[in-house]
Design a protein around this motif. Structure first.
Motif, PDB file in Angstrom:
ATOM      1  N   ALA A   1       0.834  -1.209   0.000  1.00  0.00           N
ATOM      2  CA  ALA A   1       0.000   0.000   0.000  1.00  0.00           C
ATOM      3  C   ALA A   1       0.865   1.254   0.000  1.00  0.00           C
ATOM      4  N   THR A   2       1.958   1.229   0.765  1.00  0.00           N
ATOM      5  CA  THR A   2       2.860   2.381   0.814  1.00  0.00           C
ATOM      6  C   THR A   2       3.487   2.645  -0.549  1.00  0.00           C
ATOM      7  N   CYS A   3       3.948   1.607  -1.216  1.00  0.00           N
ATOM      8  CA  CYS A   3       4.535   1.770  -2.546  1.00  0.00           C
ATOM      9  C   CYS A   3       3.514   2.299  -3.543  1.00  0.00           C
ATOM     10  N   THR A   4       2.277   1.879  -3.417  1.00  0.00           N
ATOM     11  CA  THR A   4       1.217   2.377  -4.292  1.00  0.00           C
ATOM     12  C   THR A   4       1.000   3.870  -4.070  1.00  0.00           C
ATOM     13  N   MET A   5       0.998   4.299  -2.812  1.00  0.00           N
ATOM     14  CA  MET A   5       0.802   5.718  -2.509  1.00  0.00           C
ATOM     15  C   MET A   5       1.977   6.564  -2.992  1.00  0.00           C
ATOM     16  N   ILE A   6       3.182   6.030  -2.883  1.00  0.00           N
ATOM     17  CA  ILE A   6       4.373   6.786  -3.283  1.00  0.00           C
ATOM     18  C   ILE A   6       4.514   6.847  -4.798  1.00  0.00           C
ATOM     19  N   PHE A   7       4.350   5.706  -5.461  1.00  0.00           N
ATOM     20  CA  PHE A   7       4.642   5.619  -6.895  1.00  0.00           C
ATOM     21  C   PHE A   7       3.402   5.683  -7.784  1.00  0.00           C
ATOM     22  N   GLY A   8       2.251   5.815  -7.215  1.00  0.00           N
ATOM     23  CA  GLY A   8       1.037   5.924  -8.018  1.00  0.00           C
ATOM     24  C   GLY A   8       0.230   4.637  -8.015  1.00  0.00           C
TER      25      GLY A   8
ATOM     26  N   PRO B   1       4.079  -1.143  -8.788  1.00  0.00           N
ATOM     27  CA  PRO B   1       4.560  -0.721  -7.467  1.00  0.00           C
ATOM     28  C   PRO B   1       3.914  -1.522  -6.336  1.00  0.00           C
ATOM     29  N   PHE B   2       2.627  -1.808  -6.490  1.00  0.00           N
ATOM     30  CA  PHE B   2       1.952  -2.593  -5.456  1.00  0.00           C
ATOM     31  C   PHE B   2       2.537  -3.997  -5.362  1.00  0.00           C
ATOM     32  N   MET B   3       2.722  -4.646  -6.497  1.00  0.00           N
ATOM     33  CA  MET B   3       3.264  -6.014  -6.489  1.00  0.00           C
ATOM     34  C   MET B   3       4.704  -6.029  -5.977  1.00  0.00           C
ATOM     35  N   GLY B   4       5.498  -5.061  -6.391  1.00  0.00           N
ATOM     36  CA  GLY B   4       6.868  -4.975  -5.879  1.00  0.00           C
ATOM     37  C   GLY B   4       6.886  -4.743  -4.383  1.00  0.00           C
ATOM     38  N   GLY B   5       6.008  -3.861  -3.922  1.00  0.00           N
ATOM     39  CA  GLY B   5       5.906  -3.608  -2.483  1.00  0.00           C
ATOM     40  C   GLY B   5       5.483  -4.845  -1.715  1.00  0.00           C
ATOM     41  N   LEU B   6       4.542  -5.597  -2.281  1.00  0.00           N
ATOM     42  CA  LEU B   6       4.128  -6.853  -1.642  1.00  0.00           C
ATOM     43  C   LEU B   6       5.306  -7.807  -1.490  1.00  0.00           C
ATOM     44  N   ALA B   7       6.050  -7.965  -2.568  1.00  0.00           N
ATOM     45  CA  ALA B   7       7.178  -8.909  -2.539  1.00  0.00           C
ATOM     46  C   ALA B   7       8.223  -8.491  -1.514  1.00  0.00           C
ATOM     47  N   PHE B   8       8.654  -7.231  -1.596  1.00  0.00           N
ATOM     48  CA  PHE B   8       9.664  -6.761  -0.649  1.00  0.00           C
ATOM     49  C   PHE B   8       9.138  -6.771   0.787  1.00  0.00           C
ATOM     50  N   GLY B   9       7.873  -6.400   0.956  1.00  0.00           N
ATOM     51  CA  GLY B   9       7.282  -6.395   2.297  1.00  0.00           C
ATOM     52  C   GLY B   9       7.223  -7.784   2.903  1.00  0.00           C
ATOM     53  N   TYR B  10       6.822  -8.767   2.096  1.00  0.00           N
ATOM     54  CA  TYR B  10       6.727 -10.132   2.619  1.00  0.00           C
ATOM     55  C   TYR B  10       8.110 -10.661   3.007  1.00  0.00           C
ATOM     56  N   ILE B  11       9.075 -10.462   2.120  1.00  0.00           N
ATOM     57  CA  ILE B  11      10.434 -10.931   2.418  1.00  0.00           C
ATOM     58  C   ILE B  11      10.975 -10.217   3.649  1.00  0.00           C
ATOM     59  N   GLY B  12      10.778  -8.910   3.718  1.00  0.00           N
ATOM     60  CA  GLY B  12      11.243  -8.155   4.881  1.00  0.00           C
ATOM     61  C   GLY B  12      10.587  -8.625   6.171  1.00  0.00           C
ATOM     62  N   GLY B  13       9.293  -8.872   6.123  1.00  0.00           N
ATOM     63  CA  GLY B  13       8.582  -9.345   7.310  1.00  0.00           C
ATOM     64  C   GLY B  13       9.063 -10.705   7.776  1.00  0.00           C
ATOM     65  N   VAL B  14       9.289 -11.608   6.836  1.00  0.00           N
ATOM     66  CA  VAL B  14       9.738 -12.954   7.180  1.00  0.00           C
ATOM     67  C   VAL B  14      11.176 -12.922   7.723  1.00  0.00           C
ATOM     68  N   VAL B  15      12.028 -12.119   7.106  1.00  0.00           N
ATOM     69  CA  VAL B  15      13.408 -11.995   7.609  1.00  0.00           C
ATOM     70  C   VAL B  15      13.402 -11.394   9.013  1.00  0.00           C
ATOM     71  N   HIS B  16      12.568 -10.379   9.226  1.00  0.00           N
ATOM     72  CA  HIS B  16      12.454  -9.790  10.562  1.00  0.00           C
ATOM     73  C   HIS B  16      11.984 -10.829  11.582  1.00  0.00           C
ATOM     74  N   ARG B  17      11.001 -11.629  11.196  1.00  0.00           N
ATOM     75  CA  ARG B  17      10.484 -12.672  12.097  1.00  0.00           C
ATOM     76  C   ARG B  17      11.588 -13.661  12.448  1.00  0.00           C
ATOM     77  N   TRP B  18      12.397 -14.069  11.459  1.00  0.00           N
ATOM     78  CA  TRP B  18      13.501 -15.003  11.699  1.00  0.00           C
ATOM     79  C   TRP B  18      14.501 -14.400  12.683  1.00  0.00           C
ATOM     80  N   ARG B  19      14.855 -13.141  12.474  1.00  0.00           N
ATOM     81  CA  ARG B  19      15.837 -12.506  13.356  1.00  0.00           C
ATOM     82  C   ARG B  19      15.309 -12.394  14.776  1.00  0.00           C
ATOM     83  N   GLN B  20      14.037 -12.046  14.932  1.00  0.00           N
ATOM     84  CA  GLN B  20      13.437 -11.955  16.271  1.00  0.00           C
ATOM     85  C   GLN B  20      13.383 -13.329  16.935  1.00  0.00           C
ATOM     86  N   ASP B  21      12.950 -14.326  16.179  1.00  0.00           N
ATOM     87  CA  ASP B  21      12.867 -15.678  16.736  1.00  0.00           C
ATOM     88  C   ASP B  21      14.249 -16.196  17.124  1.00  0.00           C
ATOM     89  N   ARG B  22      15.234 -15.903  16.309  1.00  0.00           N
ATOM     90  CA  ARG B  22      16.604 -16.338  16.601  1.00  0.00           C
ATOM     91  C   ARG B  22      17.108 -15.684  17.886  1.00  0.00           C
TER      92      ARG B  22
END
Length: 173
Positions: free
Chosen positions: A61-68, A73-94
């Motif tokens: 949603a943020t990428c859509t608002m920024i880039f139109g 932009p929405f699909m790219g934001g989804l991909a990066f957001g999901y990967i970022g969220g999962v990596v963050h979850r791994w680091r927290q769990d670790r």
């Protein structure tokens, strides 16, 4: 009789096995023919998917608002957001795994034995925890074990808090 004896032997090693040759209505068996069943795994998957999906939605949603209002932009934001969220979850769990290992080593070891694949059955606690910081396999097993132990950890923390609270109640004039 033979299947029951094998299952009993496997359970004594801390494993709950689903025999892929046996008919079963279990979703776990039907989907993945998984060898090991542990409630920690289910909790881990649910939390990871939830965090990844939430991060993907916000970032998309943020990428859509920024880039139109375009699809890319929405699909790219989804991909990066999901990967970022999962990596963050791994680091927290670790990080939480190493904290639990420090605070509750016996409890974590108990759940590691319940989660562990057979190749680690003949390993003792010190040996298994020895290279935990370097082994992604052991970290993965440890995280699942930590999720499996979460209810017990919460009970211990609650009992500790109750003891602290009782000290204040007893000291109150």
């Amino acid at each position: 009789q033979e299947v029951r004896a094998v299952a009993t032997d496997q359970m004594s090693h801390g494993q709950a096995f689903v025999d892929s040759d046996l008919p079963s209505s279990s979703m776990l068996s039907a989907i993945g023919k998984s060898a090991v069943f542990n409630s920690g795994y289910v909790s881990f998957v649910i939390k990871t998917v939830y965090v990844g999906t939430a991060a993907a939605s916000v970032f998309g949603a943020t990428c859509t608002m920024i880039f139109g209002m375009h699809a890319l932009p929405f699909m790219g934001g989804l991909a990066f957001g999901y990967i970022g969220g999962v990596v963050h979850r791994w680091r927290q769990d670790r990080a939480n795994l190493f904290l639990v290992k420090t605070l509750y080593p016996e409890l974590l070891w108990h759940h590691v034995k319940l989660t562990n694949p057979p190749k680690f059955w003949n390993t003792n606690r010190e040996e298994w925890f020895g290279d935990l910081e370097r082994s992604w396999t052991k970290q993965s097993i440890g995280i699942i074990a930590m999720y499996g132990a979460s209810e017990s950890i919460e009970q211990i923390r609650q009992e500790q808090e109750n003891a602290i609270r009782q000290k204040y109640v007893d000291a109150d004039p």
